[in-house]
Write a protein that holds these residues in place. Sequence first.
Motif, PDB file in Angstrom:
ATOM      1  N   TYR A  49       0.658  -1.053   0.074  1.00 16.22           N
ATOM      2  CA  TYR A  49      -0.271  -0.029   0.035  1.00 16.22           C
ATOM      3  C   TYR A  49       0.844   1.441  -0.244  1.00 16.22           C
ATOM      4  O   TYR A  49       1.850   1.253   0.655  1.00 16.22           O
ATOM      5  CB  TYR A  49      -0.983   0.056   1.133  1.00 16.22           C
ATOM      6  CG  TYR A  49      -1.758  -1.254   1.438  1.00 16.22           C
ATOM      7  CD1 TYR A  49      -3.084  -1.224   0.852  1.00 16.22           C
ATOM      8  CD2 TYR A  49      -1.362  -2.469   2.093  1.00 16.22           C
ATOM      9  CE1 TYR A  49      -3.838  -2.451   0.886  1.00 16.22           C
ATOM     10  CE2 TYR A  49      -2.201  -3.670   1.874  1.00 16.22           C
ATOM     11  CZ  TYR A  49      -3.582  -3.446   1.496  1.00 16.22           C
ATOM     12  OH  TYR A  49      -4.353  -4.601   1.566  1.00 16.22           O
ATOM     13  N   TYR A  94       0.480  -1.981   8.739  1.00 14.76           N
ATOM     14  CA  TYR A  94      -0.696  -2.762   8.826  1.00 14.76           C
ATOM     15  C   TYR A  94      -0.920  -3.737  10.199  1.00 14.76           C
ATOM     16  O   TYR A  94       0.289  -4.182  10.771  1.00 14.76           O
ATOM     17  CB  TYR A  94      -0.614  -3.876   7.696  1.00 14.76           C
ATOM     18  CG  TYR A  94      -1.797  -4.822   7.504  1.00 14.76           C
ATOM     19  CD1 TYR A  94      -2.920  -4.467   7.187  1.00 14.76           C
ATOM     20  CD2 TYR A  94      -1.459  -6.153   7.828  1.00 14.76           C
ATOM     21  CE1 TYR A  94      -4.025  -5.443   7.073  1.00 14.76           C
ATOM     22  CE2 TYR A  94      -2.504  -7.117   7.892  1.00 14.76           C
ATOM     23  CZ  TYR A  94      -3.701  -6.801   7.487  1.00 14.76           C
ATOM     24  OH  TYR A  94      -4.699  -7.734   7.359  1.00 14.76           O
ATOM     25  N   LEU A 101      -5.076  -0.610   7.980  1.00 13.64           N
ATOM     26  CA  LEU A 101      -4.035   0.032   7.847  1.00 13.64           C
ATOM     27  C   LEU A 101      -3.940   1.365   8.666  1.00 13.64           C
ATOM     28  O   LEU A 101      -4.878   1.755   8.792  1.00 13.64           O
ATOM     29  CB  LEU A 101      -4.076   0.601   6.124  1.00 13.64           C
ATOM     30  CG  LEU A 101      -4.064  -0.540   5.115  1.00 13.64           C
ATOM     31  CD1 LEU A 101      -4.226   0.296   3.622  1.00 13.64           C
ATOM     32  CD2 LEU A 101      -2.392  -1.208   5.065  1.00 13.64           C
ATOM     33  N   PRO A 118      -8.181  -1.956   4.383  1.00  9.91           N
ATOM     34  CA  PRO A 118      -7.432  -2.362   3.386  1.00  9.91           C
ATOM     35  C   PRO A 118      -8.103  -2.813   2.144  1.00  9.91           C
ATOM     36  O   PRO A 118      -7.420  -2.993   1.087  1.00  9.91           O
ATOM     37  CB  PRO A 118      -6.519  -3.401   4.109  1.00  9.91           C
ATOM     38  CG  PRO A 118      -7.650  -4.134   4.912  1.00  9.91           C
ATOM     39  CD  PRO A 118      -8.415  -2.837   5.563  1.00  9.91           C
TER      40      PRO A 118
END
Length: 263
Positions: A49, A94, A101, A118
Amino acid sequence: MKNSDKIFNLISTSSSLVADHTEILRLSYPSSDLNGFQGGCSDGKRYYYQVLMHYEFSNREKEYSRIAKIDIREKKLVKYSDILSLDHGNDMTYHPTKNLLMVVNNKPHPTRITLIDPESLEVVGYEEAPLPIFALEYIPELDVYAAGISGEFAFCFLDNELSLIDGRKYSMDQSAKRYTKQGLYADKDLIYFIFWDGKHAALEDFQNTISIYDHSGNYKGDLDFNIGVQEPENLSVMNGELFAVCGKEDGEPIIYHFEPKIK
């Protein structure tokens, strides 16, 4: 041997490591108004991410972001979030138990942590750190967080309720003051800070690095990496393999795989 186990073994043998690198994915911006990138993390297994930024240096309150979700196994983009208010979005971690997140907002709200789903990549809540932080990593095996402290070359540990553990701060080695602090990764043994040597970009001794500490605050050494004059922003470990996101000013973020060895 897993990359993370290899780093632990190597740093126990030598304080001077270097990483070979392989480009995994170059991420395009979904719209022309985005002009930079900041924090990132992985779920430790498959997905990375990355915060993509619209900077407003004259008024940080106007900055906004979108998060990209990347499938590292397939080396492709999964989706972009809609526009989010994450401030500077300096780092991300995470939390597998909560399946969230956690984005470190940093400037101009230095204790704010924004919680993101997420899957939907939507904001689902907020938390507050007990002190200003620039980076954060949840360590599942220990149920604690490692946090980089804003305005200081220091770090600390927070419990699962984000309270400072034992009131302790750990000072970084003097060598850290050469660098700009970026993101961090931590596991049950070590803490890794990725540093940008931008103040020395025009000098022959320019050297980006990952500075490594144990959980007692002992400086263990450095893992240098040589990708040219690119700015690193974050790092994470997936399935035991080390990844970092770097890029040139006004350039696209690039996900690299790092392979450590003794220098």
